[in-house]
Every structure is written in C-alpha cells, then in structure tokens.
Design a protein around this motif. Structure first.
Motif, PDB file in Angstrom:
ATOM      1  N   CYS A  79     -24.019  51.882  -1.820  1.00 15.62           N
ATOM      2  CA  CYS A  79     -23.216  51.743  -3.053  1.00 15.62           C
ATOM      3  C   CYS A  79     -23.128  53.035  -3.871  1.00 15.62           C
ATOM      4  O   CYS A  79     -22.429  53.952  -3.477  1.00 15.62           O
ATOM      5  N   GLU A  80     -23.835  53.144  -4.975  1.00 10.56           N
ATOM      6  CA  GLU A  80     -23.708  54.310  -5.858  1.00 10.56           C
ATOM      7  C   GLU A  80     -23.905  55.623  -5.101  1.00 10.56           C
ATOM      8  O   GLU A  80     -23.345  56.649  -5.495  1.00 10.56           O
ATOM      9  N   HIS A 131     -32.946  54.127   5.120  1.00 12.33           N
ATOM     10  CA  HIS A 131     -32.427  54.938   4.013  1.00 12.33           C
ATOM     11  C   HIS A 131     -32.816  54.291   2.687  1.00 12.33           C
ATOM     12  O   HIS A 131     -32.642  53.090   2.500  1.00 12.33           O
ATOM     13  N   HIS A 132     -33.347  55.118   1.794  1.00 11.50           N
ATOM     14  CA  HIS A 132     -33.632  54.653   0.434  1.00 11.50           C
ATOM     15  C   HIS A 132     -32.507  55.097  -0.486  1.00 11.50           C
ATOM     16  O   HIS A 132     -32.146  56.273  -0.497  1.00 11.50           O
ATOM     17  N   LYS A 133     -31.967  54.169  -1.253  1.00  8.65           N
ATOM     18  CA  LYS A 133     -30.855  54.494  -2.159  1.00  8.65           C
ATOM     19  C   LYS A 133     -31.270  55.625  -3.086  1.00  8.65           C
ATOM     20  O   LYS A 133     -32.302  55.550  -3.763  1.00  8.65           O
ATOM     21  N   SER A 157     -22.753  47.732   0.111  1.00  8.93           N
ATOM     22  CA  SER A 157     -22.667  47.554  -1.340  1.00  8.93           C
ATOM     23  C   SER A 157     -22.939  46.119  -1.735  1.00  8.93           C
ATOM     24  O   SER A 157     -22.710  45.187  -0.957  1.00  8.93           O
ATOM     25  N   ALA A 158     -23.395  45.989  -2.983  1.00 13.22           N
ATOM     26  CA  ALA A 158     -23.286  44.718  -3.701  1.00 13.22           C
ATOM     27  C   ALA A 158     -22.551  45.112  -4.974  1.00 13.22           C
ATOM     28  O   ALA A 158     -23.153  45.391  -5.995  1.00 13.22           O
ATOM     29  N   SER A 159     -21.243  45.187  -4.868  1.00 16.27           N
ATOM     30  CA  SER A 159     -20.442  45.780  -5.944  1.00 16.27           C
ATOM     31  C   SER A 159     -19.880  44.709  -6.851  1.00 16.27           C
ATOM     32  O   SER A 159     -19.054  43.898  -6.428  1.00 16.27           O
ATOM     33  N   PRO A 160     -20.328  44.677  -8.121  1.00 17.48           N
ATOM     34  CA  PRO A 160     -19.775  43.689  -9.056  1.00 17.48           C
ATOM     35  C   PRO A 160     -18.362  44.095  -9.466  1.00 17.48           C
ATOM     36  O   PRO A 160     -18.132  45.234  -9.861  1.00 17.48           O
ATOM     37  N   GLY A 161     -17.433  43.164  -9.340  1.00 11.91           N
ATOM     38  CA  GLY A 161     -16.039  43.437  -9.675  1.00 11.91           C
ATOM     39  C   GLY A 161     -15.858  43.593 -11.169  1.00 11.91           C
ATOM     40  O   GLY A 161     -16.457  42.868 -11.959  1.00 11.91           O
TER      41      GLY A 161
END
Lengths: 275, 297
Positions: B148-149, B110-112, B172-176
């Motif tokens: 993520c997005e 899958h490509h974001k 995700s690599a979700s920045p807090g």
C-alpha cells in the motif's frame, strides 16, 4: 464566488451504502433494521437504503407523531412505507411527552423539541429490541457538523449510512433511489413546532452552507480563504463557531484518565472487532 | 514463459486469523484448479486492517514451524502465494508484512516501510516501519513486493526495478475516499493511475491485490488490477465485490517491450546516486548551519 461542485454519482454511492448497511448489520449478528420516519428527506433515504440492503420485510419503519406534528409529515412517511414495502408502525408520542411538558407551562420550544426527539429515540430502541433489529441513523453531514441535532435523540443510532453526505448530496441520492418528489422538494424541517424550517432556524440555506462546509472541512480551506472564495466573513465565522461549539455532540463524553489503560485513549478497538 | 496470476480480492474477519486462514486455503484451491501459478492476497489478509490494539494479539512469527505458516506452506507446494500478516521479529517489534511462499518455503518477507500516520490512518502508532526493500528470485522471474503506502512513494518501486524485478506485487487494504461526480472514488482513480504509471515507466508487470468489505465505516474498494510492461490493463476485478480474478501473463512481453523501449538499459542509477548524495550533503550542511545559528541566539 468560486465554483464548488458537490455532484455525486448517486447510483455509485447507493451501492456503497447498501453494502455498508448489510455488512454492519449482519456482522453484528442481526438481519433487520429499524428506522424512524419523520416524513422528511433524510429518514426517507435511510429507509429506502435499508429496504434495498436487507429486504423490505426486514425493515421496520416507525411513524412517531406528536400532536403538533404536521399532517403532511405523516402522509409523506406513509408514501415511503408504501413505496418501499417495509413493515410499519405508528405510535403517538403525545401521551408520553405531555406529562413531562405539562410540569412546566413556560417550557421553551427547544426543550419540548428535545423531549420529542429523545422520546422517539426511546421508542426506536425499544422497538428494535422487539423486532431484533438495529437502529439505522438519519443524520446527514451538514447537521452533524452544525450540531443541528438533539444529542441522544435523533442522533442516536447503531449505524449511519448518510452521515458523510451533505444535505444537498442526500437530495441527489434521493432522486436516484426513488424517494417521492414531494419529499425531495419540500423545505426541510424538524417539524417540532408549526412552521419550523431548518433554513429559517439556521439563518442560511443548505445550498450555501454545504458549499462553505465543503471548503472548510473537505478541502481544508482556512477561513480567510473562504472569504476570498466569495463567502461573507460574518457567515464564515458564524458557521465555524457553530461547528466548534457542537464538537461535544460528535464525540463520546471524556473519561477522566487515571489508570494505565483507559477506554477511549489507549484501549483501542474498532466496533467490528472479531467480525 | 506464461504465468497465470490469481488476484484474491477478499474480505477479512477483523482479528480472526483462523477464519481468514481457511479463506486463504479455499481460494488457493480454487486458484490451483484454475491453473494459477501464483496467488496474490491483499495487505494484512490474515488479520484484517484496522487492528489497533489487536496487532500484538494476531502477530505471527514468520517461521516454518508456526502453525499458521505450516498450513500456508503446505498449500504453497504447487502454487506460489503472497499473503499479508503481522510479523513479529525476535525483538518483539510488530510489522505489517507480506510473505512470498513457494514450494513449501518462505522465499521472502517484506516489512511495510511507509506507515501512513495521517488523516484516517494511524499505522505508525501500532507498527514498526520496515527498513529495506529487496527484489527476489521466483520460479516466474524476479519479483518485488510492496504494501500500500510503500508504492505511494515512487522510490520503492524504482529500487525494485533497479534490483531486477520484472513483476511488482502490490498488496493493499485501501479505504475508499474522495467522492465526486464519477462512479469511482478519488482514491481508486489515484491508485489505478500510479499502477499504470509504474508498469509504463519501468516496463514491468504491475499487479495489485486490494481488499473489499467494511471495517466500521471504512469501505475497501477492491478493483484489483494487473498491467503489462506496455502499461496496458490486462485485468481488473470489480469494485467492492469479493472475487478471484485469474489472468494469464505472457512474461515474454518483457523482452518485446524492453527491446522497443530500453528505459532500463538507459537508466543512470549512478547519476541518481551522485545527485542524491549531493542533495543529502547540502541538507546536512543546512541543518548544521541552522543549528549553529540557533546556538548563537
């Protein structure tokens, strides 16, 4: 005035910030830190956080008084050293500052203050090389936004754990991590001359300006919406102008672009590159 | 059928694919020993997140003879894996990608689709957006991956649901970000909220693997979760700590929940399609009218 709540969960914030200090220091190949302790709230908080993150034996706290520094500042810095158990040194900057200051008898207080702040930076960076540690910053979000700081002086550091916390939030954090009450409750001061206080010099209180900055910066309010929210228009304009005028202190100096690839514009890597 | 899912909540080394690969292989071993059938790694787990100009340097071709993939495929012989990487296509475009590996094969990539390019994010500057979203069959049922997005937009999980997915695999690599009085960042609360919502609205398993660690001043908050088709939280990893969280999923829950609550059976994608076509048509007409009025000025 609309209700603006800057309450944070101090224990939660403490967890993030101690992990941040540990991560950013160890991945750079270090295990130790140096903190300039002024005797005030911000540097006390940075020192407590660094001691918790790295262990007190791995933190060097520096007391760097000038001859006009208040005795209280020195005492309060000592309280932080005693309570955290960090290593400490006291080095007077008077003999470094005075030969320069004495060249011009009419030198303004601001110039003298800047000289002191920059000498403290020199000592911190020199000690950090000897101690094999990184300089941990002590600037909070309020002073960074207002530019209430000396460029290449107290603003100089390798990493800053508290730069996204407003002054009133730093105070909340201070209570959680055990900063002595005398430091938390005294009026904030750069202590560059006798009787100086931040709030006296700025012309407003941290409580007021933190709330305004929170609306302007964090909540993206337009100036007129801040006035509608209950702030005086003159105050809103003055703070905005201060924020704008001091942008230069928050960025690296612009490099004149000539080539296809220029540092800062299209040569983009995080500092943590490869770590 | 039962599936033991492993949520690999890891920190990564920024731009060091070899070091990150070793961590993947070590955690895959641990997960296998714990009886896991599937291990889910976060976004860009092989490379780190804020890549900027590192993106082309760490890109892998998602081909079986690529040395990085060869070792991962080897590890996938008895443990299915979802890994995050930078994919480079034959036309030399770079994508944020997740690959599903099983029994030594690349099952799906899958490509974001949605590259956040606002606020602290700048993905659209460095990556090409994906242009499809597909569910795919696995040995545990039909699954769909989003990054993520992608799942901040309701349309993509919806499409996967309609495409038959029973298991949503989010990375995700979700920045807090977003400080308040609670011991939880606003961004964490939001992500947990929508994960629970997808599980409930789509009567589906929704698993989310998020990163931990720091990149410069950004903190990645972890807190990986898996929700069941009733919207119940089955497991959550701690915030900010590297952990491998194993949780057995009773996949028959799909049968029970969908018997009780036939939202999928009653869904009207044809109606959705008709109304969407009408809305898109109206937008086209409005745009044409606007342009012709501009021409007259």
């Amino acid at each position: 005035m609309i209700e603006i709540d800057l309450t944070l969960d101090p224990n939660f914030v403490r967890q993030i910030l101690t992990k941040f200090i540990r991560s950013e220091i160890t991945r750079a190949g270090f295990s130790r830190a140096v903190v300039n302790l002024s005797g005030g709230l911000d540097s006390a908080v940075s020192c407590f956080l660094a001691a918790e993150a790295l262990g007190p034996q791995n933190v060097l706290a520096l007391r760097l008084p000038y001859k006009t520094s208040s005795f209280d500042s020195l005492e309060h810095a000592q309280m932080v050293i005693d309570q955290t158990g960090v290593q400490a040194r006291t080095i007077s900057i008077t003999d470094m500052a005075d030969p320069l200051i004495d060249l011009e008898p009419a030198m303004s207080a601001v110039r003298k203050g800047n000289i002191m702040a920059r000498l403290r930076m020199i000592v911190a960076y020199d000690q950090s090389e000897a101690f094999k540690g990184l300089v941990v910053g002590t600037g909070n979000k309020t002073e960074i936004l207002l530019g209430y700081t000396t460029l290449y002086g107290d603003s100089a550091c390798a990493l800053n754990p508290i730069g996204d916390l407003y002054k009133t939030q730093v105070r909340q954090l201070a209570r959680e991590i055990g900063v002595p009450e005398a430091i938390i409750t005294k009026p904030p001061s750069a202590d560059l001359w006798t009787g100086q206080t931040d709030e006296g010099e700025l012309g407003f209180t941290y409580d007021e300006v933190d709330k305004l900055l929170y609306l302007l910066v964090d909540q993206r309010y337009r100036p007129e919406e801040c006035v509608e929210a209950g702030f005086e228009e003159k105050f809103v304009r003055a703070v905005l102008e201060r924020v704008r005028r001091n942008q230069f202190k928050r960025v690296l100096p612009p490099i004149a672009k000539l080539s296809n690839r220029t540092v800062g514009y299209d040569f983009l890597y995080l500092r943590d590159w490869g770590t | 059928m039962k599936l033991t899912l492993a949520l690999a909540q890891i920190n990564t080394k920024l731009g060091d694919v070899d070091a990150n690969l070793e961590k993947h292989l070590a955690l895959a071993r641990d997960a296998r020993q714990g009886g896991a059938g599937l291990i889910l790694f976060p976004e860009l787990s092989l490379t780190g997140y804020v890549l900027q100009d590192l993106a082309p340097a760490v890109a892998s071709l998602s081909e079986a003879d690529n040395p990085v993939f060869r070792r991962l495929l080897e590890a996938s012989r008895d443990l299915d894996m979802v890994i995050g990487f930078v994919d480079e296509d034959p036309r030399r475009r770079f994508y944020i990608a997740s690959a599903y590996l099983s029994r030594g094969e690349i099952v799906h990539v899958h490509h974001k689709v949605y590259l956040p390019t606002y606020g602290l994010f700048d993905e659209g500057r460095f990556f090409a957006p994906g242009d499809s979203v597909r569910a795919f069959d696995t040995r545990f049922g039909r699954a769909g991956m989003l990054i993520c997005e992608d799942f901040w937009h309701a349309s993509l999980p919806y499409l996967l649901w309609q495409d038959g997915a029973e298991l949503l695999l989010f990375a995700s690599a979700s920045p807090g970000r977003g400080l308040n009085a609670d011991p939880k960042l606003a961004s964490s609360a939001w992500v947990e909220h929508i994960n629970r919502a997808y599980a409930s609205l789509f009567t589906i398993f929704a698993a989310h693997a998020n990163r931990v660690g720091f990149e410069d001043g950004l903190n990645f908050w972890g807190g990986s979760t898996v929700f069941d088709p009733d919207g119940n939280l089955l497991a959550q990893a701690p915030y900010f700590e590297e952990t491998l969280t194993l949780r057995e999923l009773d996949l028959n829950q799909l049968h029970r929940t969908r018997a009780r609550l036939p939202l999928l059976r009653d869904e009207r994608p044809d109606l959705l399609q008709r109304e969407l076509e009408r809305i898109l048509q109206r937008q086209k007409v409005n745009a044409a009218r606007y342009n012709s009025e501009k021409d007259k000025e």
